[in-house]
Every structure is written in structure tokens, then in C-alpha cells.
Scaffold this active site. Structure first.
Site, PDB file in Angstrom:
ATOM      1  N   SER A  66       0.997  11.032  -5.431  1.00  0.00           N
ATOM      2  CA  SER A  66       0.649  12.216  -6.230  1.00  0.00           C
ATOM      3  C   SER A  66      -0.790  12.668  -5.941  1.00  0.00           C
ATOM      4  O   SER A  66      -1.080  13.872  -5.974  1.00  0.00           O
ATOM      5  CB  SER A  66       0.870  11.965  -7.721  1.00  0.00           C
ATOM      6  OG  SER A  66      -0.035  11.013  -8.202  1.00  0.00           O
ATOM      7  N   ASN A  67      -1.658  11.740  -5.641  1.00  0.00           N
ATOM      8  CA  ASN A  67      -3.023  12.146  -5.238  1.00  0.00           C
ATOM      9  C   ASN A  67      -3.012  12.817  -3.873  1.00  0.00           C
ATOM     10  O   ASN A  67      -3.746  13.783  -3.648  1.00  0.00           O
ATOM     11  CB  ASN A  67      -3.958  10.931  -5.238  1.00  0.00           C
ATOM     12  CG  ASN A  67      -4.430  10.582  -6.629  1.00  0.00           C
ATOM     13  OD1 ASN A  67      -5.249  11.281  -7.202  1.00  0.00           O
ATOM     14  ND2 ASN A  67      -3.877   9.515  -7.194  1.00  0.00           N
ATOM     15  N   ARG A 102      -4.366 -10.227   8.422  1.00  0.00           N
ATOM     16  CA  ARG A 102      -4.960  -8.927   8.050  1.00  0.00           C
ATOM     17  C   ARG A 102      -5.715  -8.290   9.206  1.00  0.00           C
ATOM     18  O   ARG A 102      -5.687  -7.073   9.385  1.00  0.00           O
ATOM     19  CB  ARG A 102      -5.950  -9.122   6.905  1.00  0.00           C
ATOM     20  CG  ARG A 102      -5.314  -9.132   5.574  1.00  0.00           C
ATOM     21  CD  ARG A 102      -6.326  -9.171   4.443  1.00  0.00           C
ATOM     22  NE  ARG A 102      -5.620  -9.612   3.266  1.00  0.00           N
ATOM     23  CZ  ARG A 102      -4.812  -8.828   2.541  1.00  0.00           C
ATOM     24  NH1 ARG A 102      -4.684  -7.559   2.842  1.00  0.00           N
ATOM     25  NH2 ARG A 102      -4.164  -9.299   1.512  1.00  0.00           N
ATOM     26  N   ARG A 116      -3.656  -2.139  -0.241  1.00  0.00           N
ATOM     27  CA  ARG A 116      -3.970  -3.300   0.594  1.00  0.00           C
ATOM     28  C   ARG A 116      -5.474  -3.552   0.585  1.00  0.00           C
ATOM     29  O   ARG A 116      -6.269  -2.610   0.531  1.00  0.00           O
ATOM     30  CB  ARG A 116      -3.525  -3.054   2.043  1.00  0.00           C
ATOM     31  CG  ARG A 116      -2.029  -3.183   2.230  1.00  0.00           C
ATOM     32  CD  ARG A 116      -1.668  -3.156   3.695  1.00  0.00           C
ATOM     33  NE  ARG A 116      -2.334  -4.179   4.480  1.00  0.00           N
ATOM     34  CZ  ARG A 116      -1.917  -5.440   4.606  1.00  0.00           C
ATOM     35  NH1 ARG A 116      -0.827  -5.836   3.999  1.00  0.00           N
ATOM     36  NH2 ARG A 116      -2.589  -6.296   5.353  1.00  0.00           N
ATOM     37  N   LEU A 164      -8.690  -4.349   2.502  1.00  0.00           N
ATOM     38  CA  LEU A 164      -9.073  -4.031   3.878  1.00  0.00           C
ATOM     39  C   LEU A 164     -10.074  -5.048   4.415  1.00  0.00           C
ATOM     40  O   LEU A 164     -10.903  -5.575   3.668  1.00  0.00           O
ATOM     41  CB  LEU A 164      -9.687  -2.636   3.919  1.00  0.00           C
ATOM     42  CG  LEU A 164      -8.720  -1.536   3.472  1.00  0.00           C
ATOM     43  CD1 LEU A 164      -9.465  -0.261   3.120  1.00  0.00           C
ATOM     44  CD2 LEU A 164      -7.674  -1.274   4.550  1.00  0.00           C
ATOM     45  N   ASN A 203     -12.012   6.148  -1.608  1.00  0.00           N
ATOM     46  CA  ASN A 203     -10.912   5.549  -2.371  1.00  0.00           C
ATOM     47  C   ASN A 203     -10.947   6.094  -3.786  1.00  0.00           C
ATOM     48  O   ASN A 203     -12.003   6.491  -4.281  1.00  0.00           O
ATOM     49  CB  ASN A 203     -11.090   4.021  -2.406  1.00  0.00           C
ATOM     50  CG  ASN A 203      -9.941   3.334  -3.135  1.00  0.00           C
ATOM     51  OD1 ASN A 203      -8.773   3.680  -2.936  1.00  0.00           O
ATOM     52  ND2 ASN A 203     -10.258   2.372  -3.976  1.00  0.00           N
ATOM     53  N   HIS A 244      -9.901   4.806  -7.648  1.00  0.00           N
ATOM     54  CA  HIS A 244      -9.545   3.591  -8.392  1.00  0.00           C
ATOM     55  C   HIS A 244      -9.337   3.961  -9.858  1.00  0.00           C
ATOM     56  O   HIS A 244     -10.132   4.698 -10.435  1.00  0.00           O
ATOM     57  CB  HIS A 244     -10.652   2.542  -8.249  1.00  0.00           C
ATOM     58  CG  HIS A 244     -10.305   1.259  -8.919  1.00  0.00           C
ATOM     59  ND1 HIS A 244      -9.420   0.363  -8.373  1.00  0.00           N
ATOM     60  CD2 HIS A 244     -10.683   0.737 -10.117  1.00  0.00           C
ATOM     61  CE1 HIS A 244      -9.275  -0.673  -9.191  1.00  0.00           C
ATOM     62  NE2 HIS A 244     -10.033  -0.464 -10.254  1.00  0.00           N
ATOM     63  N   SER A 247     -12.276   6.578 -10.889  1.00  0.00           N
ATOM     64  CA  SER A 247     -13.498   6.704 -10.080  1.00  0.00           C
ATOM     65  C   SER A 247     -13.131   6.983  -8.633  1.00  0.00           C
ATOM     66  O   SER A 247     -12.259   6.308  -8.077  1.00  0.00           O
ATOM     67  CB  SER A 247     -14.299   5.392 -10.092  1.00  0.00           C
ATOM     68  OG  SER A 247     -14.530   4.921 -11.396  1.00  0.00           O
ATOM     69  N   LEU A 262     -14.676  -5.349  -2.605  1.00  0.00           N
ATOM     70  CA  LEU A 262     -13.458  -4.737  -3.161  1.00  0.00           C
ATOM     71  C   LEU A 262     -13.784  -3.902  -4.406  1.00  0.00           C
ATOM     72  O   LEU A 262     -14.356  -4.422  -5.365  1.00  0.00           O
ATOM     73  CB  LEU A 262     -12.445  -5.837  -3.515  1.00  0.00           C
ATOM     74  CG  LEU A 262     -11.127  -5.360  -4.109  1.00  0.00           C
ATOM     75  CD1 LEU A 262     -10.306  -4.583  -3.091  1.00  0.00           C
ATOM     76  CD2 LEU A 262     -10.321  -6.528  -4.659  1.00  0.00           C
ATOM     77  N   ASP A 263     -13.405  -2.628  -4.363  1.00  0.00           N
ATOM     78  CA  ASP A 263     -13.650  -1.689  -5.468  1.00  0.00           C
ATOM     79  C   ASP A 263     -15.129  -1.652  -5.867  1.00  0.00           C
ATOM     80  O   ASP A 263     -15.459  -1.378  -7.023  1.00  0.00           O
ATOM     81  CB  ASP A 263     -12.792  -2.035  -6.691  1.00  0.00           C
ATOM     82  CG  ASP A 263     -11.301  -1.966  -6.388  1.00  0.00           C
ATOM     83  OD1 ASP A 263     -10.902  -1.119  -5.572  1.00  0.00           O
ATOM     84  OD2 ASP A 263     -10.538  -2.765  -6.968  1.00  0.00           O
ATOM     85  N   GLU A 275      -7.260  12.130 -12.037  1.00  0.00           N
ATOM     86  CA  GLU A 275      -7.373  11.781 -10.614  1.00  0.00           C
ATOM     87  C   GLU A 275      -7.096  13.013  -9.754  1.00  0.00           C
ATOM     88  O   GLU A 275      -7.788  13.279  -8.766  1.00  0.00           O
ATOM     89  CB  GLU A 275      -6.385  10.671 -10.249  1.00  0.00           C
ATOM     90  CG  GLU A 275      -6.738   9.335 -10.861  1.00  0.00           C
ATOM     91  CD  GLU A 275      -5.890   8.182 -10.332  1.00  0.00           C
ATOM     92  OE1 GLU A 275      -6.361   7.042 -10.392  1.00  0.00           O
ATOM     93  OE2 GLU A 275      -4.752   8.410  -9.866  1.00  0.00           O
TER      94      GLU A 275
HETATM   95  C1  GAR Z   1      -3.546   5.924  -8.426  1.00  0.00           C
HETATM   96  O1  GAR Z   1      -3.574   5.823  -9.827  1.00  0.00           O
HETATM   97  C2  GAR Z   1      -4.755   5.231  -7.837  1.00  0.00           C
HETATM   98  O2  GAR Z   1      -5.882   5.310  -8.657  1.00  0.00           O
HETATM   99  C3  GAR Z   1      -4.269   3.809  -7.720  1.00  0.00           C
HETATM  100  O3  GAR Z   1      -2.930   3.923  -7.307  1.00  0.00           O
HETATM  101  C4  GAR Z   1      -2.379   5.117  -7.856  1.00  0.00           C
HETATM  102  C5  GAR Z   1      -1.660   5.852  -6.754  1.00  0.00           C
HETATM  103  O4  GAR Z   1      -0.938   6.922  -7.280  1.00  0.00           O
HETATM  104  N1  GAR Z   1      -5.040   3.080  -6.769  1.00  0.00           N
HETATM  105  C6  GAR Z   1      -5.330   1.793  -6.894  1.00  0.00           C
HETATM  106  O5  GAR Z   1      -4.948   1.113  -7.826  1.00  0.00           O
HETATM  107  C7  GAR Z   1      -6.191   1.216  -5.785  1.00  0.00           C
HETATM  108  N2  GAR Z   1      -6.652  -0.070  -6.128  1.00  0.00           N
HETATM  109  P1  GAR Z   1      -0.310   8.028  -6.308  1.00  0.00           P
HETATM  110  O6  GAR Z   1       0.453   7.271  -5.219  1.00  0.00           O
HETATM  111  O7  GAR Z   1       0.607   8.803  -7.188  1.00  0.00           O
HETATM  112  O8  GAR Z   1      -1.442   8.841  -5.762  1.00  0.00           O
END
Ligand code: GAR
Length: 210
Positions: free
Chosen positions: A13-14, A65, A91, A93, A107, A109, A136, A144-145, A174
Site C-alpha cells: 500500500s505504501n 544473507r 528482511r 539487510l 525505509n 517503520h 517514521s 536496524l531501524d 504512512e
Molecule cells: C508498513 O506499515 C510499514 O511501516 C511496515 O510494513 C508495512 C507495509 O505495508 N514496515 C515494517 O514493519 C518494516 N520493519 P504495505 O506493504 O501495505 O506498504
């Protein structure tokens, strides 16, 4: 016009919000390819519908990895992107991957970093009794994050909320902030300098642009 590669693992969706913002001219860039580590990711269909190359590079079949990330770098670089966008790419990285794209790897989060790095962020915020949560967008570093935050958006948590309700509220935000940050990057207003993010040459705070 900047070239963008988006990495996904799921719904996308993003990705959709970014594709829409590109076609509306809000982002002066073009998504050249969408790459998923999962063949079933719905985001691949979104890419196809938008006429964007949709590619699968499964992590299965790689011994470690490092090998997977090296193959991923090759595939990404075949599109010569200016920017690599992680949009629900689930994943961890390798440092080599992160170093290769330093300063052009973003990214999103689902928490108000530095709170709730890792998984299950909505449930953890509810269980902690937080009344505020959010998302964020940050530059990716080897931690990580943990990379410098560019922009956050807050949402309320109400007492009767469950994780699904909170997730939906966060997703809405988001889809607003990720296209905006990608726009800034493509407008060449956004840079990463080591552990800092700069917008129009100004160092952003720990919580990003406010
Ligand atoms: C989003 O909420 C994003 O913030 C999260 O995955 C979702 C993906 O949604 N990302 C993480 O958790 C990364 N650690 P989407 O596939 O609908 O864009």
C-alpha cells in the site's frame, strides 16, 4: 526525473501511494522496478497495473544473507536507481548492502522511532499503555531501524483500540508522509550525512522534520 526502485514483501500500500504520487507529478521521479522477496506479494500486482517492472528475488535457495543481498544489489543496480525505497520489505539487510546504498536508501517503520524498533509495534504500543503512536521515514544505516529520521506522523491510541485499528490509522499517515519524503529526495532537498538527515541543508532533529 529521478529513478526509484521499491522493495516490498507484502501488500504494497505504501508502494501504491508512491506510484500514485509519481503519476500525479507530486514526486519528480519514476519507479523503474518493484522487487519482492515473496512471489505472492500483492504489491507485485500493483506494479504490473501501473506498468512497472515487477520482479521476484526469493531469499530461499540462498545459503546466507550475504549471498542474497549481493544478488539483490545486482538486480537493483541493473535499474540504475537514484533512490531505493523499502516499503514493507521484511528482511534484515547486511552492512554491505546498506553501505552500497548509503544516502539513497529510505525505509518506513510503523512506530515513532526510536521507540519500538523491530516487529509488532502496534501491539507493543497498546500494551505499554501509550496514548500516542505513529510512523517514521528514515535513512537506513547498519543499525536496524536506527538510521536518521526524516519525518514522523503521530496518531492517537484510544483505550478500546486493538492492533488492527491502530495499524489502519498508522497506514493512513504512512501513505501521506512517505510520498512527501520521496518527493523531497527527488527534488534534491534531502541528504544524509553520516548519522544525520538534512533538509534544505538544515540538520533535522532526532525526530525528523517538525
Ligand atoms: C508498513 O506499515 C510499514 O511501516 C511496515 O510494513 C508495512 C507495509 O505495508 N514496515 C515494517 O514493519 C518494516 N520493519 P504495505 O506493504 O501495505 O506498504
Amino acid at each position: 526525473m529521478k529513478s526509484i526502485v521499491v522493495l516490498i514483501s507484502g501488500s504494497g500500500s505504501n508502494l501504491q501511494a508512491i506510484l500514485d504520487a509519481c503519476s500525479a507529478g507530486f514526486i519528480p521521479g519514476q519507479v523503474k522496478a518493484v522487487i519482492s522477496n515473496k512471489a505472492a506479494a500483492f504489491g507485485l500486482k500493483r506494479a504490473e497495473t501501473a506498468g512497472v517492472a515487477a520482479q521476484v528475488l526469493s531469499h530461499k535457495g540462498y545459503d546466507n544473507r550475504e549471498d542474497y543481498d549481493a544478488a539483490l544489489v545486482q538486480l537493483i543496480d541493473s535499474h540504475q536507481p537514484d533512490l531505493v525505497v523499502l516499503a514493507g520489505f521484511m528482511r534484515i539487510l547486511t552492512p554491505a548492502f546498506v553501505a552500497h546504498y548509503q544516502g539513497r536508501l529510505l525505509n518506513i517503520h510503523p512506530s515513532l522511532l526510536p521507540k519500538y524498533q523491530g516487529l509488532n509495534t502496534h501491539q507493543r504500543a497498546i500494551e505499554a499503555g501509550d496514548s500516542e503512536h505513529g510512523c517514521s521515514v528514515h535513512f537506513v544505516t547498519a543499525e536496524l531501524d536506527g538510521g536518521p529520521v526524516v519525518l514522523q506522523a503521530k496518531v492517537p491510541i484510544f483505550p478500546e483500540d486493538d492492533a488492527e485499528l491502530v495499524a489502519a490509522r498508522v497506514h493512513e499517515q504512512e501513505h501521506r508522509i512517505y510520498p512527501l519524503v520521496v518527493r523531497w529526495f527527488c527534488q534534491q532537498r534531502l541528504q544524509q550525512s553520516a548519522d544525520q538527515a538534512l533538509l534544505d541543508g538544515q540538520v533535522l532533529s532526532e525526530y525528523g522534520y517538525a
